[in-house]
Design a protein around this motif. Structure first.
Motif, short mmCIF file in Angstrom:
data_model
loop_
_atom_site.label_atom_id
_atom_site.label_comp_id
_atom_site.label_asym_id
_atom_site.label_seq_id
_atom_site.Cartn_x
_atom_site.Cartn_y
_atom_site.Cartn_z
N ARG A 90 17.52 -8.00 15.56
CA ARG A 90 18.33 -8.99 15.96
C ARG A 90 20.04 -8.80 16.17
N LYS A 91 20.57 -8.26 14.38
CA LYS A 91 21.42 -7.79 14.20
C LYS A 91 21.52 -6.04 13.79
N GLY A 92 22.81 -5.95 14.81
CA GLY A 92 23.18 -4.65 14.58
C GLY A 92 24.78 -4.66 14.72
N LEU A 109 31.77 -7.52 16.53
CA LEU A 109 32.63 -8.94 16.92
C LEU A 109 32.62 -9.78 15.77
N LYS A 110 32.57 -10.42 15.09
CA LYS A 110 32.41 -11.69 14.69
C LYS A 110 32.76 -10.99 12.88
N TRP A 111 32.47 -9.94 13.23
CA TRP A 111 33.09 -9.17 12.05
C TRP A 111 34.74 -8.82 11.50
N VAL A 129 25.12 -15.27 1.76
CA VAL A 129 23.72 -16.30 2.14
C VAL A 129 23.30 -15.89 4.05
N GLY A 130 22.39 -15.63 3.70
CA GLY A 130 21.61 -15.24 5.08
C GLY A 130 21.98 -13.91 6.04
N SER A 131 21.73 -12.98 5.18
CA SER A 131 22.89 -12.49 5.17
C SER A 131 21.78 -11.21 5.76
N ILE A 151 21.53 -12.15 0.58
CA ILE A 151 19.63 -13.06 0.33
C ILE A 151 19.37 -13.63 1.64
N ASP A 152 18.35 -13.72 1.92
CA ASP A 152 17.39 -13.86 3.33
C ASP A 152 15.85 -13.62 2.62
N PRO A 153 15.43 -15.13 3.78
CA PRO A 153 13.99 -14.99 3.42
C PRO A 153 12.98 -14.83 4.23
N THR A 179 15.93 -17.84 -0.41
CA THR A 179 17.09 -18.61 0.07
C THR A 179 18.11 -19.48 -0.64
N LEU A 180 19.28 -19.30 -0.84
CA LEU A 180 20.18 -20.15 -1.65
C LEU A 180 19.81 -21.33 -2.93
N GLU A 181 18.90 -21.67 -1.99
CA GLU A 181 18.04 -23.36 -2.74
C GLU A 181 17.49 -22.42 -4.03
N GLN A 182 17.15 -21.59 -3.55
CA GLN A 182 15.98 -20.92 -5.19
C GLN A 182 16.79 -20.24 -5.61
N SER A 195 28.32 -17.70 4.17
CA SER A 195 27.29 -18.47 4.51
C SER A 195 27.58 -18.46 6.05
N MET A 196 26.67 -17.32 6.86
CA MET A 196 27.59 -17.51 8.19
C MET A 196 25.95 -17.84 9.12
N GLY A 197 26.07 -18.32 10.50
CA GLY A 197 25.33 -18.91 10.96
C GLY A 197 24.18 -19.51 10.48
N LEU A 199 24.15 -23.12 8.76
CA LEU A 199 24.61 -23.91 8.11
C LEU A 199 23.97 -25.07 9.47
N TYR A 200 24.06 -24.76 10.60
CA TYR A 200 22.79 -26.02 11.62
C TYR A 200 21.55 -25.03 11.01
N HIS A 201 21.02 -24.66 10.42
CA HIS A 201 20.03 -24.72 10.50
C HIS A 201 19.20 -25.60 8.85
N1 LIG Z 1 17.94 -21.75 3.16
C1 LIG Z 1 17.76 -20.74 3.30
N2 LIG Z 1 19.23 -19.47 2.92
C2 LIG Z 1 19.09 -18.76 3.30
N3 LIG Z 1 19.24 -17.48 4.28
C3 LIG Z 1 18.75 -18.24 4.94
C4 LIG Z 1 18.45 -19.68 5.07
N4 LIG Z 1 17.74 -20.47 6.05
C5 LIG Z 1 17.45 -18.82 6.73
N5 LIG Z 1 18.07 -18.12 6.11
C6 LIG Z 1 18.25 -17.07 6.92
O1 LIG Z 1 20.14 -17.14 8.03
C7 LIG Z 1 20.23 -16.44 8.94
C8 LIG Z 1 20.07 -16.29 10.32
S1 LIG Z 1 21.07 -15.57 11.36
C9 LIG Z 1 22.70 -15.32 11.13
C10 LIG Z 1 22.80 -14.10 10.55
C11 LIG Z 1 23.68 -13.56 9.55
N6 LIG Z 1 24.79 -13.97 8.85
C12 LIG Z 1 24.76 -13.92 11.01
O2 LIG Z 1 25.49 -14.23 10.60
O3 LIG Z 1 24.86 -13.14 12.13
C13 LIG Z 1 21.22 -17.06 12.45
C14 LIG Z 1 21.96 -16.66 13.21
O4 LIG Z 1 22.17 -15.45 14.14
O5 LIG Z 1 22.74 -17.95 14.10
C15 LIG Z 1 18.45 -16.21 9.14
O6 LIG Z 1 18.35 -14.28 8.66
C16 LIG Z 1 17.48 -16.75 8.52
O7 LIG Z 1 16.46 -15.80 7.58
#
Ligand SMILES: Nc1ncnc2c1ncn2[C@@H]1O[C@H](C[S@+](CC[C@H]([NH3+])C(=O)[O-])CC(=O)[O-])[C@@H](O)[C@H]1O
Length: 342
Positions: A90-92, A109-111, A129-131, A151-153, A179-182, A195-197, A199-201
Protein backbone atom coordinates in the motif's frame (compact mmCIF):
# COMPACT_ATOMS: atom_id res chain seq x y z
CA UNK A 1 15.53 -14.68 14.59
CA UNK A 2 15.10 -11.57 16.70
CA UNK A 3 14.46 -8.80 14.19
CA UNK A 4 14.05 -6.06 16.80
CA UNK A 5 16.91 -6.48 19.27
CA UNK A 6 19.48 -4.27 17.49
CA UNK A 7 16.97 -1.42 17.24
CA UNK A 8 16.28 -1.69 20.98
CA UNK A 9 20.09 -1.62 21.55
CA UNK A 10 20.23 1.52 19.45
CA UNK A 11 17.39 3.12 21.43
CA UNK A 12 19.09 2.07 24.68
CA UNK A 13 22.22 3.99 23.67
CA UNK A 14 19.88 7.02 23.53
CA UNK A 15 18.52 6.61 27.06
CA UNK A 16 15.74 4.06 26.46
CA UNK A 17 16.96 1.53 29.06
CA UNK A 18 14.12 2.20 31.50
CA UNK A 19 11.47 1.15 28.94
CA UNK A 20 13.31 -1.72 27.26
CA UNK A 21 11.89 -4.49 29.51
CA UNK A 22 8.31 -3.32 28.80
CA UNK A 23 9.00 -3.33 25.04
CA UNK A 24 10.59 -6.76 25.18
CA UNK A 25 7.58 -8.09 27.06
CA UNK A 26 5.23 -6.56 24.47
CA UNK A 27 7.22 -8.02 21.57
CA UNK A 28 7.24 -11.41 23.26
CA UNK A 29 3.47 -11.33 23.50
CA UNK A 30 2.64 -9.64 20.17
CA UNK A 31 5.23 -11.24 17.90
CA UNK A 32 7.02 -14.27 19.29
CA UNK A 33 3.85 -15.80 20.74
CA UNK A 34 1.50 -14.45 18.06
CA UNK A 35 -1.20 -16.83 16.87
CA UNK A 36 -1.81 -14.77 13.70
CA UNK A 37 -2.26 -17.26 10.86
CA UNK A 38 -0.40 -15.09 8.30
CA UNK A 39 2.75 -14.41 10.29
CA UNK A 40 4.45 -17.81 9.65
CA UNK A 41 3.93 -17.28 5.89
CA UNK A 42 5.48 -13.79 6.05
CA UNK A 43 8.40 -15.05 8.17
CA UNK A 44 9.00 -17.81 5.65
CA UNK A 45 9.29 -15.14 2.91
CA UNK A 46 11.88 -13.27 4.99
CA UNK A 47 13.91 -16.44 5.32
CA UNK A 48 13.91 -16.92 1.52
CA UNK A 49 15.37 -13.47 0.84
CA UNK A 50 18.96 -13.95 -0.35
CA UNK A 51 21.92 -11.91 0.87
CA UNK A 52 23.11 -9.32 -1.66
CA UNK A 53 26.70 -8.00 -1.66
CA UNK A 54 27.69 -4.33 -2.01
CA UNK A 55 24.27 -2.77 -1.47
CA UNK A 56 23.90 0.99 -1.86
CA UNK A 57 20.83 2.83 -0.57
CA UNK A 58 19.46 6.21 -1.54
CA UNK A 59 16.89 7.06 1.08
CA UNK A 60 16.69 10.78 0.37
CA UNK A 61 14.78 10.62 -2.91
CA UNK A 62 11.10 10.21 -3.83
CA UNK A 63 11.65 6.60 -4.91
CA UNK A 64 13.59 5.10 -2.00
CA UNK A 65 16.23 3.12 -3.88
CA UNK A 66 18.25 0.00 -3.07
CA UNK A 67 20.87 -0.99 -5.66
CA UNK A 68 23.90 -3.26 -6.06
CA UNK A 69 26.53 -3.51 -8.78
CA UNK A 70 26.69 -7.21 -7.96
CA UNK A 71 23.05 -7.98 -8.83
CA UNK A 72 22.56 -10.99 -11.08
CA UNK A 73 19.42 -11.98 -13.06
CA UNK A 74 18.82 -15.05 -10.92
CA UNK A 75 19.26 -13.16 -7.59
CA UNK A 76 16.95 -10.46 -8.89
CA UNK A 77 14.30 -12.97 -9.90
CA UNK A 78 14.33 -14.63 -6.46
CA UNK A 79 14.03 -11.24 -4.75
CA UNK A 80 11.14 -10.21 -7.02
CA UNK A 81 9.26 -13.44 -6.26
CA UNK A 82 9.63 -12.94 -2.51
CA UNK A 83 8.59 -9.25 -2.61
CA UNK A 84 5.47 -10.21 -4.58
CA UNK A 85 4.54 -12.71 -1.85
CA UNK A 86 4.32 -9.71 0.51
CA UNK A 87 1.60 -8.00 -1.57
CA UNK A 88 -0.42 -5.83 -1.21
CA UNK A 89 2.13 -2.99 -1.06
CA UNK A 90 0.00 0.00 0.00
CA UNK A 91 2.91 2.36 0.74
CA UNK A 92 5.90 3.28 -1.42
CA UNK A 93 7.42 3.91 -3.92
CA UNK A 94 10.60 1.84 -3.75
CA UNK A 95 13.16 0.73 -6.32
CA UNK A 96 14.52 -2.58 -5.05
CA UNK A 97 17.25 -3.55 -7.52
CA UNK A 98 15.35 -4.20 -10.82
CA UNK A 99 11.91 -4.06 -9.18
CA UNK A 100 9.92 -0.83 -9.09
CA UNK A 101 7.37 -1.10 -6.28
CA UNK A 102 4.97 1.59 -7.46
CA UNK A 103 2.67 1.02 -4.48
CA UNK A 104 -0.96 2.18 -4.15
CA UNK A 105 0.18 5.37 -2.35
CA UNK A 106 2.85 7.78 -3.61
CA UNK A 107 4.00 8.59 -0.07
CA UNK A 108 6.68 10.90 -1.44
CA UNK A 109 3.90 13.41 -2.23
CA UNK A 110 2.80 13.51 1.42
CA UNK A 111 6.41 13.62 2.63
CA UNK A 112 7.12 16.59 0.35
CA UNK A 113 4.12 18.42 1.87
CA UNK A 114 5.14 17.64 5.47
CA UNK A 115 8.92 18.03 5.29
CA UNK A 116 9.20 21.85 4.86
CA UNK A 117 7.34 22.45 8.14
CA UNK A 118 9.25 20.08 10.43
CA UNK A 119 11.76 21.15 13.04
CA UNK A 120 15.17 19.93 11.87
CA UNK A 121 15.10 16.15 12.36
CA UNK A 122 18.86 15.92 12.81
CA UNK A 123 19.80 14.08 16.02
CA UNK A 124 16.16 13.66 17.01
CA UNK A 125 14.55 10.47 18.29
CA UNK A 126 11.42 9.97 16.23
CA UNK A 127 8.29 7.87 16.80
CA UNK A 128 6.11 7.20 13.74
CA UNK A 129 2.71 5.96 14.89
CA UNK A 130 0.98 3.89 12.18
CA UNK A 131 4.21 3.82 10.21
CA UNK A 132 3.06 1.28 7.62
CA UNK A 133 6.08 -0.41 6.01
CA UNK A 134 8.50 2.34 7.05
CA UNK A 135 8.57 4.39 3.81
CA UNK A 136 8.47 7.64 5.83
CA UNK A 137 10.92 6.19 8.34
CA UNK A 138 13.53 5.83 5.59
CA UNK A 139 12.92 9.45 4.56
CA UNK A 140 13.22 10.58 8.23
CA UNK A 141 16.55 8.73 8.57
CA UNK A 142 17.76 10.45 5.40
CA UNK A 143 16.74 13.78 6.97
CA UNK A 144 19.17 13.06 9.81
CA UNK A 145 17.03 11.56 12.61
CA UNK A 146 19.16 9.73 15.19
CA UNK A 147 16.60 6.91 15.50
CA UNK A 148 13.17 6.26 14.01
CA UNK A 149 10.82 3.83 15.69
CA UNK A 150 7.75 2.96 13.63
CA UNK A 151 4.88 1.19 15.35
CA UNK A 152 2.13 -0.56 13.41
CA UNK A 153 -0.09 -3.51 14.35
CA UNK A 154 -0.11 -4.78 10.74
CA UNK A 155 2.20 -7.82 10.50
CA UNK A 156 2.31 -7.39 6.73
CA UNK A 157 3.66 -3.83 7.10
CA UNK A 158 6.23 -4.99 9.66
CA UNK A 159 7.37 -7.81 7.36
CA UNK A 160 7.56 -5.53 4.31
CA UNK A 161 9.88 -3.31 6.34
CA UNK A 162 11.95 -6.30 7.50
CA UNK A 163 12.23 -7.50 3.88
CA UNK A 164 13.58 -4.10 2.77
CA UNK A 165 15.86 -3.99 5.77
CA UNK A 166 17.44 -7.32 4.73
CA UNK A 167 19.22 -5.06 2.19
CA UNK A 168 19.35 -1.65 3.92
CA UNK A 169 20.53 -3.21 7.21
CA UNK A 170 19.97 -0.25 9.48
CA UNK A 171 19.55 -0.57 13.25
CA UNK A 172 18.49 3.08 13.57
CA UNK A 173 15.05 2.37 12.05
CA UNK A 174 12.56 -0.42 12.72
CA UNK A 175 8.82 -1.05 12.61
CA UNK A 176 7.57 -2.68 15.81
CA UNK A 177 4.30 -4.66 15.72
CA UNK A 178 2.35 -2.68 18.32
CA UNK A 179 -0.26 0.04 18.68
CA UNK A 180 0.10 3.42 20.33
CA UNK A 181 -2.28 2.33 23.08
CA UNK A 182 0.00 -0.59 23.99
CA UNK A 183 3.03 1.60 24.77
CA UNK A 184 3.97 2.12 28.43
CA UNK A 185 2.25 5.13 30.02
CA UNK A 186 3.98 8.53 30.14
CA UNK A 187 7.14 7.59 28.25
CA UNK A 188 8.17 11.21 27.51
CA UNK A 189 11.03 9.81 25.38
CA UNK A 190 10.60 11.01 21.81
CA UNK A 191 11.59 14.42 20.38
CA UNK A 192 9.23 14.23 17.37
CA UNK A 193 6.12 12.08 17.08
CA UNK A 194 4.26 11.58 13.81
CA UNK A 195 0.66 10.38 13.59
CA UNK A 196 -0.24 10.36 9.92
CA UNK A 197 -3.39 8.69 8.64
CA UNK A 198 -4.37 7.23 12.03
CA UNK A 199 -6.67 9.67 13.89
CA UNK A 200 -9.73 9.01 11.68
CA UNK A 201 -9.43 5.28 12.44
CA UNK A 202 -9.76 5.93 16.19
CA UNK A 203 -13.13 5.88 17.94
CA UNK A 204 -11.87 8.25 20.59
CA UNK A 205 -9.80 11.05 19.05
CA UNK A 206 -9.04 12.69 22.42
CA UNK A 207 -7.57 9.48 23.79
CA UNK A 208 -5.37 9.31 20.67
CA UNK A 209 -4.15 12.91 21.16
CA UNK A 210 -3.52 12.32 24.87
CA UNK A 211 -1.63 9.08 24.16
CA UNK A 212 0.52 10.88 21.57
CA UNK A 213 1.29 13.63 24.09
CA UNK A 214 2.36 11.05 26.68
CA UNK A 215 5.09 9.70 24.34
CA UNK A 216 6.66 13.14 23.75
CA UNK A 217 9.38 14.82 25.77
CA UNK A 218 8.37 18.21 27.22
CA UNK A 219 8.78 20.70 24.35
CA UNK A 220 8.67 17.86 21.76
CA UNK A 221 6.92 18.20 18.42
CA UNK A 222 3.75 16.45 17.23
CA UNK A 223 3.10 16.12 13.49
CA UNK A 224 -0.53 15.19 12.96
CA UNK A 225 -1.91 14.37 9.51
CA UNK A 226 -5.50 13.29 9.08
CA UNK A 227 -8.66 13.49 6.98
CA UNK A 228 -10.55 16.75 7.48
CA UNK A 229 -13.60 18.50 6.08
CA UNK A 230 -14.01 22.14 5.17
CA UNK A 231 -15.68 24.24 7.88
CA UNK A 232 -15.22 26.20 11.09
CA UNK A 233 -14.24 25.18 14.62
CA UNK A 234 -17.67 23.63 15.19
CA UNK A 235 -17.61 21.39 12.06
CA UNK A 236 -17.08 17.64 12.43
CA UNK A 237 -18.28 14.87 10.12
CA UNK A 238 -18.92 11.43 11.61
CA UNK A 239 -19.87 9.18 8.68
CA UNK A 240 -22.73 6.99 9.82
CA UNK A 241 -21.80 4.25 7.42
CA UNK A 242 -18.84 3.84 5.06
CA UNK A 243 -16.58 6.67 3.98
CA UNK A 244 -14.75 6.27 0.63
CA UNK A 245 -15.61 2.56 0.92
CA UNK A 246 -13.85 2.29 4.32
CA UNK A 247 -15.95 1.09 7.24
CA UNK A 248 -13.56 2.08 10.05
CA UNK A 249 -13.72 5.86 9.78
CA UNK A 250 -14.93 7.86 12.78
CA UNK A 251 -14.14 11.58 13.21
CA UNK A 252 -13.41 13.97 10.32
CA UNK A 253 -13.12 17.44 11.90
CA UNK A 254 -12.33 20.69 10.12
CA UNK A 255 -8.74 21.78 10.65
CA UNK A 256 -10.03 24.62 12.88
CA UNK A 257 -11.89 22.08 15.06
CA UNK A 258 -8.78 19.89 15.18
CA UNK A 259 -6.67 22.84 16.29
CA UNK A 260 -9.07 23.42 19.19
CA UNK A 261 -9.02 19.67 20.06
CA UNK A 262 -5.20 19.80 20.20
CA UNK A 263 -5.29 22.81 22.53
CA UNK A 264 -7.91 21.08 24.71
CA UNK A 265 -5.63 18.03 24.86
CA UNK A 266 -2.90 20.30 26.27
CA UNK A 267 -0.75 21.05 23.21
CA UNK A 268 0.62 24.53 22.57
CA UNK A 269 1.85 26.37 19.48
CA UNK A 270 -0.85 24.60 17.43
CA UNK A 271 -0.95 25.43 13.73
CA UNK A 272 -2.34 24.00 10.48
CA UNK A 273 0.46 24.13 7.93
CA UNK A 274 -1.07 22.46 4.89
CA UNK A 275 -4.45 21.28 3.64
CA UNK A 276 -5.39 19.73 0.29
CA UNK A 277 -7.64 17.23 -1.48
CA UNK A 278 -6.10 13.81 -2.11
CA UNK A 279 -5.41 13.36 -5.81
CA UNK A 280 -5.79 10.20 -7.87
CA UNK A 281 -2.07 10.52 -8.63
CA UNK A 282 -1.32 10.10 -4.92
CA UNK A 283 -3.69 7.17 -4.24
CA UNK A 284 -4.08 5.06 -7.35
CA UNK A 285 -4.38 1.60 -8.84
CA UNK A 286 -1.21 -0.45 -8.63
CA UNK A 287 -0.07 -3.88 -9.77
CA UNK A 288 1.48 -4.21 -6.32
CA UNK A 289 -1.94 -3.77 -4.64
CA UNK A 290 -4.55 -5.44 -6.81
CA UNK A 291 -8.14 -4.26 -6.42
CA UNK A 292 -9.83 -0.92 -5.97
CA UNK A 293 -8.34 2.48 -5.13
CA UNK A 294 -9.29 6.14 -4.85
CA UNK A 295 -10.61 6.50 -8.46
CA UNK A 296 -13.25 3.88 -7.53
CA UNK A 297 -14.14 5.61 -4.24
CA UNK A 298 -15.04 8.94 -5.85
CA UNK A 299 -18.42 9.65 -7.39
CA UNK A 300 -18.34 8.80 -11.12
CA UNK A 301 -19.94 12.14 -12.13
CA UNK A 302 -18.26 14.57 -9.75
CA UNK A 303 -14.88 14.10 -8.11
CA UNK A 304 -15.81 16.46 -5.24
CA UNK A 305 -17.78 13.77 -3.44
CA UNK A 306 -17.27 10.12 -2.54
CA UNK A 307 -19.42 7.28 -3.85
CA UNK A 308 -21.43 7.66 -0.62
CA UNK A 309 -22.15 11.33 -1.41
CA UNK A 310 -19.82 12.68 1.32
CA UNK A 311 -17.05 15.29 0.82
CA UNK A 312 -14.07 13.83 -1.07
CA UNK A 313 -10.92 12.96 0.96
CA UNK A 314 -9.14 16.09 2.10
CA UNK A 315 -6.15 15.98 4.43
CA UNK A 316 -4.54 18.48 6.76
CA UNK A 317 -1.13 18.60 8.42
CA UNK A 318 -1.03 20.15 11.89
CA UNK A 319 2.02 20.79 14.03
CA UNK A 320 1.96 21.34 17.79
CA UNK A 321 4.24 21.11 20.80
CA UNK A 322 3.97 19.50 24.18
CA UNK A 323 4.40 22.31 26.74
CA UNK A 324 7.82 22.53 28.38
CA UNK A 325 6.15 22.28 31.75
CA UNK A 326 2.94 20.41 32.38
CA UNK A 327 0.46 23.22 32.63
CA UNK A 328 -2.21 22.70 35.25
CA UNK A 329 -5.79 23.56 34.46
CA UNK A 330 -6.61 27.02 35.88
CA UNK A 331 -8.46 27.03 39.17
CA UNK A 332 -11.69 28.92 39.00
CA UNK A 333 -12.61 30.84 42.15
CA UNK A 334 -16.33 30.69 42.27
CA UNK A 335 -17.86 33.53 44.18
CA UNK A 336 -20.52 32.34 46.63
CA UNK A 337 -23.94 33.35 45.43
CA UNK A 338 -24.96 36.49 47.22
CA UNK A 339 -27.79 35.89 49.62
CA UNK A 340 -30.63 38.26 48.91
CA UNK A 341 -31.15 40.56 51.88
CA UNK A 342 -34.53 40.36 53.52
N1 LIG B 1 -3.82 2.28 17.21
C1 LIG B 1 -2.88 2.25 16.27
N2 LIG B 1 -1.59 2.44 16.60
C2 LIG B 1 -0.63 2.40 15.64
N3 LIG B 1 -0.90 2.17 14.32
C3 LIG B 1 -2.18 2.00 13.97
C4 LIG B 1 -3.22 2.04 14.90
N4 LIG B 1 -4.40 1.81 14.26
C5 LIG B 1 -4.09 1.66 12.95
N5 LIG B 1 -2.75 1.76 12.77
C6 LIG B 1 -2.00 1.66 11.50
O1 LIG B 1 -2.02 2.94 10.94
C7 LIG B 1 -1.87 2.84 9.52
C8 LIG B 1 -2.89 3.74 8.87
S1 LIG B 1 -2.53 4.06 7.16
C9 LIG B 1 -1.39 5.41 7.26
C10 LIG B 1 0.03 4.98 7.04
C11 LIG B 1 1.05 6.10 7.01
N6 LIG B 1 1.29 6.68 8.34
C12 LIG B 1 0.68 7.18 6.04
O2 LIG B 1 0.42 8.30 6.47
O3 LIG B 1 0.65 6.88 4.85
C13 LIG B 1 -4.02 4.84 6.72
C14 LIG B 1 -4.08 5.30 5.34
O4 LIG B 1 -3.30 4.91 4.50
O5 LIG B 1 -5.05 6.06 5.10
C15 LIG B 1 -2.07 1.37 9.16
O6 LIG B 1 -0.85 0.82 8.74
C16 LIG B 1 -2.59 0.75 10.44
O7 LIG B 1 -2.19 -0.60 10.60
Amino acid sequence: MNYFEHHLDCLESHGFGKWRPAFEELLQHLWFQSKDGNLPRFLNVLQQIPAVPDVTCQLNQDWVAITSEQMTPSLSETIGQQLKKLMPWRKGPFHVFDHSIDAEWRCDLKWNRVMPFLSDLRHRKVLDVGSGNGYYGFRMLAAGAATVTGIDPSYLSVCQFLALNCFVQTHRLNVLPMTLEQLPANMEFWDTVFSMGVLYHRRSPFDHLTDLKATLKPGGELVLETLVVEGDEKTVLVPESRYAMMNNIYFLPSSKALESWLRKAGFVNVRTVEESYTSTQEQKHSDWKPGTSLPDYLHPNTKHITVEGLPAPRRAILIANKPLENTKLPRYHIKPASVPSE
